[in-house]
Design a protein around this motif. Structure first.
Motif, PDB file in Angstrom:
ATOM      1  N   HIS A 277       0.833  -1.203   0.000  1.00  0.00           N
ATOM      2  CA  HIS A 277       0.000   0.000   0.000  1.00  0.00           C
ATOM      3  C   HIS A 277       0.867   1.251   0.000  1.00  0.00           C
ATOM      4  N   TYR A 278       1.953   1.252   0.760  1.00  0.00           N
ATOM      5  CA  TYR A 278       2.831   2.417   0.842  1.00  0.00           C
ATOM      6  C   TYR A 278       3.422   2.758  -0.523  1.00  0.00           C
ATOM      7  N   PHE A 279       3.901   1.758  -1.261  1.00  0.00           N
ATOM      8  CA  PHE A 279       4.524   2.033  -2.544  1.00  0.00           C
ATOM      9  C   PHE A 279       3.502   2.368  -3.622  1.00  0.00           C
ATOM     10  N   ILE A 280       2.287   1.837  -3.514  1.00  0.00           N
ATOM     11  CA  ILE A 280       1.228   2.251  -4.435  1.00  0.00           C
ATOM     12  C   ILE A 280       0.897   3.729  -4.210  1.00  0.00           C
ATOM     13  N   LYS A 281       0.881   4.123  -2.949  1.00  0.00           N
ATOM     14  CA  LYS A 281       0.574   5.508  -2.588  1.00  0.00           C
ATOM     15  C   LYS A 281       1.714   6.452  -2.966  1.00  0.00           C
ATOM     16  N   ASN A 282       2.957   5.930  -2.991  1.00  0.00           N
ATOM     17  CA  ASN A 282       4.131   6.759  -3.274  1.00  0.00           C
ATOM     18  C   ASN A 282       4.840   6.233  -4.524  1.00  0.00           C
ATOM     19  N   LYS A 283       4.136   6.238  -5.636  1.00  0.00           N
ATOM     20  CA  LYS A 283       4.666   5.666  -6.887  1.00  0.00           C
ATOM     21  C   LYS A 283       5.938   6.367  -7.344  1.00  0.00           C
ATOM     22  N   LYS A 284       5.982   7.699  -7.232  1.00  0.00           N
ATOM     23  CA  LYS A 284       7.155   8.442  -7.682  1.00  0.00           C
ATOM     24  C   LYS A 284       8.392   8.042  -6.897  1.00  0.00           C
ATOM     25  N   GLU A 285       8.248   7.891  -5.575  1.00  0.00           N
ATOM     26  CA  GLU A 285       9.378   7.478  -4.739  1.00  0.00           C
ATOM     27  C   GLU A 285       9.855   6.090  -5.126  1.00  0.00           C
ATOM     28  N   PHE A 286       8.917   5.177  -5.395  1.00  0.00           N
ATOM     29  CA  PHE A 286       9.272   3.814  -5.766  1.00  0.00           C
ATOM     30  C   PHE A 286      10.024   3.801  -7.091  1.00  0.00           C
ATOM     31  N   ILE A 287       9.573   4.600  -8.066  1.00  0.00           N
ATOM     32  CA  ILE A 287      10.241   4.651  -9.376  1.00  0.00           C
ATOM     33  C   ILE A 287      11.651   5.195  -9.239  1.00  0.00           C
ATOM     34  N   MET A 288      11.840   6.239  -8.417  1.00  0.00           N
ATOM     35  CA  MET A 288      13.174   6.815  -8.210  1.00  0.00           C
ATOM     36  C   MET A 288      14.122   5.793  -7.583  1.00  0.00           C
ATOM     37  N   ILE A 289      13.639   5.048  -6.563  1.00  0.00           N
ATOM     38  CA  ILE A 289      14.474   4.030  -5.913  1.00  0.00           C
ATOM     39  C   ILE A 289      14.809   2.920  -6.899  1.00  0.00           C
ATOM     40  N   LYS A 290      13.831   2.544  -7.728  1.00  0.00           N
ATOM     41  CA  LYS A 290      14.030   1.475  -8.706  1.00  0.00           C
ATOM     42  C   LYS A 290      15.093   1.869  -9.723  1.00  0.00           C
ATOM     43  N   GLU A 291      15.040   3.112 -10.224  1.00  0.00           N
ATOM     44  CA  GLU A 291      16.029   3.581 -11.193  1.00  0.00           C
ATOM     45  C   GLU A 291      17.425   3.679 -10.579  1.00  0.00           C
TER      46      GLU A 291
END
Length: 372
Positions: A39-53
Motif C-alpha cells: 500500500h505504501y509504494f502504491i501511494k508513493n509511486k514516484k518514490e518507488f520509481i526513483m528508488i528502482k532507477e
C-alpha cells in the motif's frame, strides 16, 4: 460491528468524502499476501520509481544477502533448468519473502541467483528507504533499515508495535534498543475497516492517558501500552493493529473447497449455536470468525489459516493463536556447540516433538531447534 444511519433514512452514510482521501487504505486486506508495504509504494509511486532507477532492475546486490539477486517478472520464470513456483499452501509449496515474511504470490519478485538458495524478496521489499523519520511509535530518533536484529538468536526480535516475533527486515534505533518489522514501519494515518463501515479510523498511540484501559471493539482485548491503534472519535470505536492488519478478508483451508470470508457478527439465518468446524469448540459470533456461506461452516481465526508448520495444531485459547510466529520464516540450521554436537534445524514445534531436552517444557506452538 455497527452500521450508522440517518434517522429514518434506512441508508448507511459515511463521515468522510472519498475525494479527500484518494489513497485511503481499506481493510481487511484482500488476502494473506497483501501488506502495508504494498500500500505504501502504491501511494508513493514516484518514490518507488526513483528508488528502482537508482538500484537498477534485473540484477541486484542486496546488503541482506551474500549472492546477487535476479528479478523474475514472468509466469514462465526459471532459474537454470528449474522453474519457479509461487506460494501455494494448498499444494504444500511455501515461498515467503525474507523481508516482510509475507507469501510471494505474484510477479515480479527477486530470487537468489544460486539455485539451491531459498532467499526471496518482493520487489518493494528490495527497494526500501534506508531510513524513516518521525514514526509515531518512536518519533525522537530516525529508524535505520537493518536485515535483522544482530543481538538476537537467529535474528529474532519482538516488534515494538505489533508485539509479534519476527526474523525479517526491521527498522531500528540501536541507541534505544527499539525495533519494528518493516510492515509496522509504514502505518497509515487513517484507514477504514468493514468492522466499522463508513467511518474514518484515525491512528492513535495507545499509551496516551486518554486511551489507557480502552478495549479493541472486535476482539474485546485491552489496547497494549505503547502500541498503535485506530479510533473513530464520533463512536468511541477502537481497533488495534492486529485486528486491523493481521486477519485477511479471505482465507483458504484444506478442509473447505471454497474461500472463507472474515465475519464480524452473526451470519444471517445461521442455524443453532456457533461451533468451530476445526476444534469443535463453541465461539461467540460477535467476535471475529471465518465463514463459508456455501457450506455453512465457521472457524476460529486461529483455526482457519493453513500455515505449513502448524497443520497439526489445534486452536489455543489466546488471541494470537497460531499467528504468534506468522512473521517468522522457519528453515535453515544453526550450530549450538555448548548444547549439542550436531547442527539443529530451525522450525516451529508440533505435538509430536514432545518436551524440550533442556527445560522439559512442551514444544508445541513454540520455536524449536531440532537435531537433524
Amino acid at each position: 460491528m455497527s452500521i450508522f444511519l440517518h434517522p429514518g433514512s434506512g441508508k448507511t452514510y459515511k463521515n468522510f468524502k472519498d475525494n479527500d482521501y484518494p489513497n485511503l487504505l481499506h481493510c481487511p486486506f484482500p488476502d494473506e499476501s497483501y501488506n502495508l508495504l504494498r500500500h505504501y509504494f502504491i501511494k508513493n509511486k514516484k518514490e518507488f520509481i526513483m528508488i528502482k532507477e537508482k538500484h537498477g532492475g534485473e540484477m541486484l546486490n542486496h546488503f541482506r544477502h551474500q549472492h546477487p539477486l535476479i528479478l523474475l517478472d514472468t509466469q514462465q520464470a526459471s532459474l537454470g533448468n528449474k522453474s519457479i513456483v509461487l506460494h501455494n499452501p494448498m499444494k504444500k509449496i511455501q515461498v515467503l519473502c525474507d523481508g516482510c515474511l509475507k507469501p510471494i504470490m505474484e510477479m515480479p519478485f527477486y530470487k537468489c541467483s544460486q539455485i539451491s538458495c531459498g532467499f526471496f524478496l518482493h520487489e518493494c521489499c528490495a527497494r526500501l528507504p534506508s531510513k524513516i523519520h518521525d514514526h509515531p511509535g518512536h518519533p525522537d530518533h530516525a529508524l535505520v533499515l537493518i536485515s535483522n536484529n544482530p543481538r538476537m538468536f537467529m535474528g529474532l526480535f519482538s516488534c515494538s508495535i505489533c508485539r509479534l516475533y519476527c526474523n525479517g527486515f526491521a527498522y531500528g534505533c540501536v541507541a534505544c534498543g527499539y525495533y519494528m518489522d518493516i510492515n509496522c514501519a509504514f502505518l497509515p494515518k487513517e484507514i477504514t475497516h468493514e468492522a466499522h463501515p463508513g467511518h474514518l479510523l484515525s491512528r492513535i498511540n495507545a499509551s496516551s492517558a486518554d486511551v489507557s484501559e480502552k478495549i479493541c471493539n472486535p476482539c474485546n482485548c485491552f489496547l497494549e501500552d505503547g502500541n498503535i491503534a485506530f479510533h473513530c472519535p464520533s463512536c468511541d470505536f477502537y481497533l488495534d493493529t492486529e485486528c486491523a492488519f493481521l486477519l485477511p478478508g479471505m482465507m483458504r483451508h484444506k478442509f473447505d473447497k471454497h474461500p472463507l470470508s472474515l465475519r464480524y457478527n452473526p451470519v444471517e439465518n445461521h442455524p443453532g449455536n456457533y461451533f468451530c468446524e476445526i476444534c469443535e469448540d463453541k465461539f461467540d459470533p460477535k467476535k471475529w470468525f471465518y465463514h463459508c456461506s456455501c457450506c455453512a461452516q465457521s472457524m476460529h481465526p486461529a483455526c482457519a489459516p493453513l500455515i505449513l508448520e502448524c497443520e497439526k495444531h489445534v486452536y489455543v485459547m489466546f488471541k494470537r493463536g497460531v499467528f504468534c510466529y506468522m512473521n517468522v520464516k522457519f528453515g535453515g540450521t544453526v550450530e549450538i556447540q555448548r548444547l549439542h554436537e550436531h547442527r539443529l534445524s530451525f522450525l516451529q514445534g508440533i505435538q509430536s516433538h514432545g518436551l524440550c531436552k533442556k527445560c522439559t517444557k512442551e514444544l508445541q506452538y513454540d520455536i524449536v531447534n531440532r537435531s537433524l
